[in-house]
Design a protein around this motif. Structure first.
Motif, PDB file in Angstrom:
ATOM      1  N   ASP A 413      -4.713   6.995   2.975  1.00 15.43           N
ATOM      2  CA  ASP A 413      -3.588   6.155   2.559  1.00 15.43           C
ATOM      3  C   ASP A 413      -2.746   6.778   1.450  1.00 15.43           C
ATOM      4  O   ASP A 413      -1.849   6.113   0.910  1.00 15.43           O
ATOM      5  CB  ASP A 413      -4.106   4.793   2.064  1.00 15.43           C
ATOM      6  N   ILE A 414      -3.036   8.018   1.060  1.00 16.26           N
ATOM      7  CA  ILE A 414      -2.354   8.616  -0.091  1.00 16.26           C
ATOM      8  C   ILE A 414      -0.836   8.568   0.066  1.00 16.26           C
ATOM      9  O   ILE A 414      -0.106   8.167  -0.853  1.00 16.26           O
ATOM     10  CB  ILE A 414      -2.830  10.071  -0.309  1.00 16.26           C
ATOM     11  N   ASP A 415      -0.328   8.969   1.228  1.00  9.33           N
ATOM     12  CA  ASP A 415       1.129   8.971   1.439  1.00  9.33           C
ATOM     13  C   ASP A 415       1.696   7.554   1.437  1.00  9.33           C
ATOM     14  O   ASP A 415       2.771   7.304   0.875  1.00  9.33           O
ATOM     15  CB  ASP A 415       1.468   9.669   2.760  1.00  9.33           C
ATOM     16  N   LYS A 416       0.976   6.623   2.064  1.00 10.28           N
ATOM     17  CA  LYS A 416       1.436   5.231   2.097  1.00 10.28           C
ATOM     18  C   LYS A 416       1.497   4.642   0.686  1.00 10.28           C
ATOM     19  O   LYS A 416       2.429   3.917   0.343  1.00 10.28           O
ATOM     20  CB  LYS A 416       0.488   4.386   2.968  1.00 10.28           C
ATOM     21  N   ILE A 417       0.492   4.967  -0.123  1.00 15.66           N
ATOM     22  CA  ILE A 417       0.457   4.460  -1.502  1.00 15.66           C
ATOM     23  C   ILE A 417       1.644   4.996  -2.288  1.00 15.66           C
ATOM     24  O   ILE A 417       2.314   4.262  -3.018  1.00 15.66           O
ATOM     25  CB  ILE A 417      -0.870   4.849  -2.181  1.00 15.66           C
ATOM     26  N   SER A 418       1.920   6.276  -2.118  1.00 11.60           N
ATOM     27  CA  SER A 418       3.038   6.898  -2.831  1.00 11.60           C
ATOM     28  C   SER A 418       4.353   6.235  -2.450  1.00 11.60           C
ATOM     29  O   SER A 418       5.185   5.923  -3.317  1.00 11.60           O
ATOM     30  CB  SER A 418       3.082   8.393  -2.515  1.00 11.60           C
ATOM     31  N   GLN A 419       4.562   5.996  -1.163  1.00 11.77           N
ATOM     32  CA  GLN A 419       5.800   5.358  -0.699  1.00 11.77           C
ATOM     33  C   GLN A 419       5.913   3.924  -1.201  1.00 11.77           C
ATOM     34  O   GLN A 419       6.986   3.475  -1.621  1.00 11.77           O
ATOM     35  CB  GLN A 419       5.852   5.386   0.829  1.00 11.77           C
ATOM     36  N   ALA A 420       4.785   3.207  -1.175  1.00 12.03           N
ATOM     37  CA  ALA A 420       4.786   1.815  -1.632  1.00 12.03           C
ATOM     38  C   ALA A 420       5.096   1.737  -3.125  1.00 12.03           C
ATOM     39  O   ALA A 420       5.863   0.879  -3.572  1.00 12.03           O
ATOM     40  CB  ALA A 420       3.443   1.162  -1.330  1.00 12.03           C
ATOM     41  N   LEU A 421       4.503   2.631  -3.909  1.00  9.26           N
ATOM     42  CA  LEU A 421       4.758   2.639  -5.347  1.00  9.26           C
ATOM     43  C   LEU A 421       6.213   2.976  -5.646  1.00  9.26           C
ATOM     44  O   LEU A 421       6.801   2.433  -6.587  1.00  9.26           O
ATOM     45  CB  LEU A 421       3.825   3.630  -6.050  1.00  9.26           C
ATOM     46  N   GLN A 422       6.800   3.862  -4.863  1.00  4.57           N
ATOM     47  CA  GLN A 422       8.213   4.183  -5.057  1.00  4.57           C
ATOM     48  C   GLN A 422       9.080   2.951  -4.804  1.00  4.57           C
ATOM     49  O   GLN A 422      10.064   2.713  -5.514  1.00  4.57           O
ATOM     50  CB  GLN A 422       8.630   5.322  -4.110  1.00  4.57           C
ATOM     51  N   LYS A 423       8.720   2.149  -3.824  1.00  5.08           N
ATOM     52  CA  LYS A 423       9.479   0.924  -3.544  1.00  5.08           C
ATOM     53  C   LYS A 423       9.318  -0.081  -4.681  1.00  5.08           C
ATOM     54  O   LYS A 423      10.291  -0.718  -5.104  1.00  5.08           O
ATOM     55  CB  LYS A 423       9.014   0.313  -2.214  1.00  5.08           C
ATOM     56  N   LEU A 424       8.075  -0.222  -5.171  1.00  4.38           N
ATOM     57  CA  LEU A 424       7.848  -1.148  -6.281  1.00  4.38           C
ATOM     58  C   LEU A 424       8.599  -0.687  -7.533  1.00  4.38           C
ATOM     59  O   LEU A 424       9.156  -1.498  -8.265  1.00  4.38           O
ATOM     60  CB  LEU A 424       6.349  -1.255  -6.576  1.00  4.38           C
ATOM     61  N   ALA A 425       8.609   0.627  -7.769  1.00  4.92           N
ATOM     62  CA  ALA A 425       9.295   1.173  -8.940  1.00  4.92           C
ATOM     63  C   ALA A 425      10.808   1.017  -8.832  1.00  4.92           C
ATOM     64  O   ALA A 425      11.505   0.913  -9.849  1.00  4.92           O
ATOM     65  CB  ALA A 425       8.926   2.639  -9.136  1.00  4.92           C
ATOM     66  N   SER A 426      11.340   1.019  -7.602  1.00  6.19           N
ATOM     67  CA  SER A 426      12.784   0.812  -7.432  1.00  6.19           C
ATOM     68  C   SER A 426      13.165  -0.636  -7.759  1.00  6.19           C
ATOM     69  O   SER A 426      14.288  -0.918  -8.166  1.00  6.19           O
ATOM     70  CB  SER A 426      13.221   1.163  -6.006  1.00  6.19           C
ATOM     71  N   GLU A 427      12.216  -1.568  -7.587  1.00  5.26           N
ATOM     72  CA  GLU A 427      12.441  -2.966  -7.957  1.00  5.26           C
ATOM     73  C   GLU A 427      12.247  -3.193  -9.451  1.00  5.26           C
ATOM     74  O   GLU A 427      12.964  -3.962 -10.077  1.00  5.26           O
ATOM     75  CB  GLU A 427      11.464  -3.870  -7.211  1.00  5.26           C
ATOM     76  N   ASP A 428      11.233  -2.549  -9.992  1.00  2.94           N
ATOM     77  CA  ASP A 428      10.819  -2.793 -11.376  1.00  2.94           C
ATOM     78  C   ASP A 428      10.895  -1.492 -12.158  1.00  2.94           C
ATOM     79  O   ASP A 428      10.079  -0.591 -11.973  1.00  2.94           O
ATOM     80  CB  ASP A 428       9.383  -3.344 -11.380  1.00  2.94           C
ATOM     81  N   MET A 429      11.881  -1.403 -13.063  1.00  2.67           N
ATOM     82  CA  MET A 429      12.108  -0.154 -13.788  1.00  2.67           C
ATOM     83  C   MET A 429      11.078   0.094 -14.888  1.00  2.67           C
ATOM     84  O   MET A 429      11.112   1.134 -15.547  1.00  2.67           O
ATOM     85  CB  MET A 429      13.511  -0.154 -14.379  1.00  2.67           C
ATOM     86  N   THR A 430      10.170  -0.853 -15.106  1.00  4.55           N
ATOM     87  CA  THR A 430       9.113  -0.634 -16.092  1.00  4.55           C
ATOM     88  C   THR A 430       7.831  -0.105 -15.447  1.00  4.55           C
ATOM     89  O   THR A 430       6.799  -0.022 -16.111  1.00  4.55           O
ATOM     90  CB  THR A 430       8.806  -1.926 -16.877  1.00  4.55           C
ATOM     91  N   ILE A 431       7.901   0.237 -14.185  1.00  5.50           N
ATOM     92  CA  ILE A 431       6.780   0.912 -13.511  1.00  5.50           C
ATOM     93  C   ILE A 431       7.082   2.406 -13.488  1.00  5.50           C
ATOM     94  O   ILE A 431       8.180   2.820 -13.116  1.00  5.50           O
ATOM     95  CB  ILE A 431       6.598   0.401 -12.067  1.00  5.50           C
ATOM     96  N   LYS A 432       6.106   3.200 -13.895  1.00  4.56           N
ATOM     97  CA  LYS A 432       6.303   4.650 -13.914  1.00  4.56           C
ATOM     98  C   LYS A 432       5.045   5.333 -13.397  1.00  4.56           C
ATOM     99  O   LYS A 432       3.930   4.963 -13.771  1.00  4.56           O
ATOM    100  CB  LYS A 432       6.618   5.126 -15.336  1.00  4.56           C
ATOM    101  N   MET A 433       5.220   6.332 -12.532  1.00  2.19           N
ATOM    102  CA  MET A 433       4.093   7.119 -12.032  1.00  2.19           C
ATOM    103  C   MET A 433       4.148   8.520 -12.622  1.00  2.19           C
ATOM    104  O   MET A 433       5.223   9.106 -12.727  1.00  2.19           O
ATOM    105  CB  MET A 433       4.107   7.209 -10.503  1.00  2.19           C
ATOM    106  N   VAL A 434       2.996   9.032 -13.019  1.00  2.00           N
ATOM    107  CA  VAL A 434       2.908  10.362 -13.612  1.00  2.00           C
ATOM    108  C   VAL A 434       1.786  11.123 -12.927  1.00  2.00           C
ATOM    109  O   VAL A 434       0.675  10.611 -12.769  1.00  2.00           O
ATOM    110  CB  VAL A 434       2.622  10.281 -15.130  1.00  2.00           C
TER     111      VAL A 434
END
Length: 694
Positions: A413-434
């Motif tokens: 699910d690594i790719d799916k998780i990455s895509q999902a987090l990008q969508k959540l981060a586009s909604e919420d600007m206080t989410i950041k992945m490093v």
């Protein structure tokens, strides 16, 4: 929905502490406006604004929702925001689009931390506001108590314009302070009544407060007030309209959301006293001329808008919520995105009613709407025409400091998780992945532990992927404190050509903690041919990635190759690379290896009363308090240096210590030698990991 001109629009953001009644107030407004036929309830998960599954499950708002209401020939865009601090980014987005605010205060709980933070946010952005005291039908609710608490905090700005009539502990009506009249509810009707004797004292008190607030708005009014003159109702209302817009008066009203009592009057007051967008200035930069573009919500100027929020919902799709700053947007207009250099047709225009899109023909300056499926448009982008390219400054969004390591439960699910987090981060600007490549971990940042927990839950329920959130590895470093002199020899014979590499090297501190290593050679006599120097360097380069002490990156090492030997047939670049690796491991461990831990400079802002507790807690976390500076509002900024390990869990602990009144920010400062117990613990963990791998 009808089209409204700028003067008929009110953009109102609801602010306040969590569970103070913002969502139920929105529901009551929608019900009275005829949008819904029955009152939804937060506890039943059927309100217009809390439409997300997580919101319905947890029974509190997580994201900002838009509910446009038509009232008395006006359009009121209600922005219902979350009250809990982990979702402050949603609040800041909504405030950027609002022209005024209603701060909701629970009549039973009184002034809470979220109330004060809401006021501070309005002050920061000079946002006109009203106070609405909710839950007046609840036992022990006290409008008088809330007025007193707010007056103690903010003085004569507060102007109660209504207060409740209670009989036998029940909320039965209200007194209009401006008109000095009383009304009671009889079923769904409001009927005039005599002002009860027990309310006359309160009327006198609130009337005096209102007169003082009006008098302070100008010298002329002040002179008349002290001269004993009485202001007429029309003068009071005119003064309030002007001075609410200037933030000099804050009207106070009250009601019951669940009974829809007092909400009708609140809607009327929004239309009467809250400013339209035309009273709010907004400016950008004309990219072609470099001049300031004073948009000021003027419908006659070039079209321009900005995206203040993005919704990416698995069920309704992607919508970009926009605030029109100038001109009139129409269906199929061509819009140019200056940040991506893309021009495209906007297609249909919508207003969102919760999660329900309603199509409209046009949006006038000052209005809030939504565009669907625009290419590569994100929150903060400016939209205009190619003939007049306008760029608006981005508003300030709180920076996330709480972080966890996230690990997929299913590696597929690594790719799916990455895509999902990008969508959540586009909604919420206080989410950041490093991506922390040095420690081979991926980190997710949020505004608090609850925020991260909800992200984890949304990934599972909305995007069908499971992640585990764990305490992240600290980014330690390794270095040495002494000098060592070693040799490394790689010799192997396996038939035919063998392998032979032999180096003699010294290792010592380089004095530069920013650089992993410095390589020098002082070989004389050709004992190690020049063509093998790069191979030795490559061996060092590989070695410093994962130090021999505890497996962390190495910094601050000076390596000197001064001697060695070679074989005319068996020597090779690989052999000398391996010899250098052997020498590094031995030389590093012989040179007093130590672990370095990251130190951050932290600033903690707290009310005076909590400063001692906070400093004591920082000391427990091995922090060094450097100073304390007083700031406005009876607060202190405590500055300290603290190990990165001390920051983990700090958000929750600080809120607990200060009742939610404390804030903090930090940034990396430097590396320092870790205490011996920390080093022993990490070395032991490294050894246990190595044993498991074997």
């Amino acid at each position: 929905m009808n089209v409204y001109t700028t003067d008929k629009i009110r953009n109102i953001v609801l602010l306040g502490h969590g569970s103070c009644g913002k969502t139920s107030l929105t529901e009551a407004m929608a019900y009275l406006a005829g949008i819904t036929s029955r009152l939804g309830k937060v506890t039943e998960g059927n309100t217009l604004s809390d439409y997300g599954k997580e919101e319905q499950k947890r029974q509190f708002s997580i994201s900002t929702s838009l509910v446009p209401i038509e009232w008395d020939g006006h359009k009121i865009n209600i922005l219902d925001t979350p009250g809990y601090f982990d979702f402050i980014g949603e609040v800041e987005e909504a405030v950027s689009a609002a022209s005024a605010a209603i701060i909701v205060v629970d009549g039973k709980a009184g002034v809470e931390v979220g109330t004060i933070k809401a006021w501070e946010l309005c002050e920061k952005y000079k946002l006109p506001r009203m106070i609405y005291v909710s839950s007046m039908d609840v036992d022990n609710a006290s409008f008088k108590k809330v007025v007193g608490e707010l007056s103690d905090l903010y003085g004569n700005k507060l102007a109660p314009i209504q207060f409740p009539i209670r009989e036998n502990e029940k909320f039965v009506g209200y007194v209009n302070v401006i008109a000095e009249t009383a009304h009671k509810w009889q079923g769904k009707e409001v009927v005039a009544c005599e002002i009860p004797d027990y309310s006359k004292e309160n009327l006198g008190t609130y009337r005096d407060s209102l007169m003082e607030a009006v008098a302070e708005t100008s010298e002329e009014m002040m002179d008349r007030y002290f001269g004993g003159e009485t202001f007429s109702d029309d003068e009071i209302r005119a003064a309030m309209r002007t001075n609410v817009n200037d933030c000099n008066i804050v009207p106070m009203t009250m009601g019951s959301n669940t009974l829809c009592q007092g909400v009708f009057a609140l809607l009327d007051d929004i239309v009467k006293y809250m400013p339209s967008p035309e009273n709010r200035e907004v400016a950008g930069i004309n990219n072609k001329t470099g001049e300031i573009f004073a948009a000021n919500h003027d419908f006659s100027k070039a079209k321009s808008a900005y995206v203040f929020k993005t919704i990416v919902d698995p069920f309704i799709g992607k919508y970009s919520l926009i605030k029109v700053n100038s001109g009139v947007l129409k269906t199929d207009d061509m819009l140019y995105n200056e940040s991506t250099d893309i021009e495209e047709k906007c297609g249909k225009l919508y207003v969102l009613l919760g999660n329900k899109p309603l199509e409209v023909k046009e949006l006038h300056a000052g209005d809030i709407g939504a565009l669907a499926k625009l290419t590569d448009v994100k929150t903060g982008d400016s939209l205009s025409t190619k003939a007049t390219v306008i760029k608006y400054g981005k508003w300030e969004i709180s920076r996330p400091y709480t972080y966890k390591r996230y690990m997929p439960k299913n590696k597929a699910d690594i790719d799916k998780i990455s895509q999902a987090l990008q969508k959540l981060a586009s909604e919420d600007m206080t989410i950041k992945m490093v991506n922390d490549s040095e420690n081979r971990q991926t980190l997710i940042y949020g505004m608090g532990d609850m925020h991260l927990e909800i992200i984890q839950s949304r990934l599972k329920n909305e995007y069908k992927v499971d992640v585990e959130l764990v305490t992240p590895k600290v980014a330690y470093r390794e270095t040495l404190r002494k000098k060592s002199d070693v040799e490394g020899k790689h010799k192997k014979q396996s038939g035919g050509h063998g392998q032979y590499g032999h180096v003699k090297m010294t290792f010592e501190p380089s004095g530069d903690a920013e650089t992993p290593y410095v390589f020098e050679q002082t070989v004389v006599g050709g004992t190690v041919p020049r063509n093998y120097y790069p191979a030795v360097d490559k061996g060092l380069q590989d070695s410093v990635l994962k130090g021999p002490l505890a497996g962390y990156p190495v910094v601050g090492v000076k390596a000197t190759l001064y001697d060695g030997s070679f074989h005319a047939v068996d020597s090779s670049e690989m052999a000398f690379k391996l010899a250098a690796i052997i020498a590094f491991k031995k030389g590093f461990m012989d040179a007093g290896p130590v672990l370095l831990e990251p130190i951050v400079s932290i600033k903690v802002t707290v009310p005076d009363a909590y400063a001692g507790d906070v400093m004591g807690d920082l000391n427990k976390r091995r922090g060094r308090v450097l100073g304390m500076n007083p700031i406005a509002g009876g607060k202190q900024v405590i500055e300290a240096d603290i190990p990165m390990t001390g920051v983990q869990g700090y958000c929750t602990d600080l809120r607990s210590m200060t009742g939610g009144r404390g804030d903090f920010a930090y940034e990396f400062a430097r590396y320092e030698q870790a205490p011996s117990d920390i080093q022993e613990k990490e070395v032991k963990a490294r050894q246990e990991q190595a044993d498991e791998e074997d």
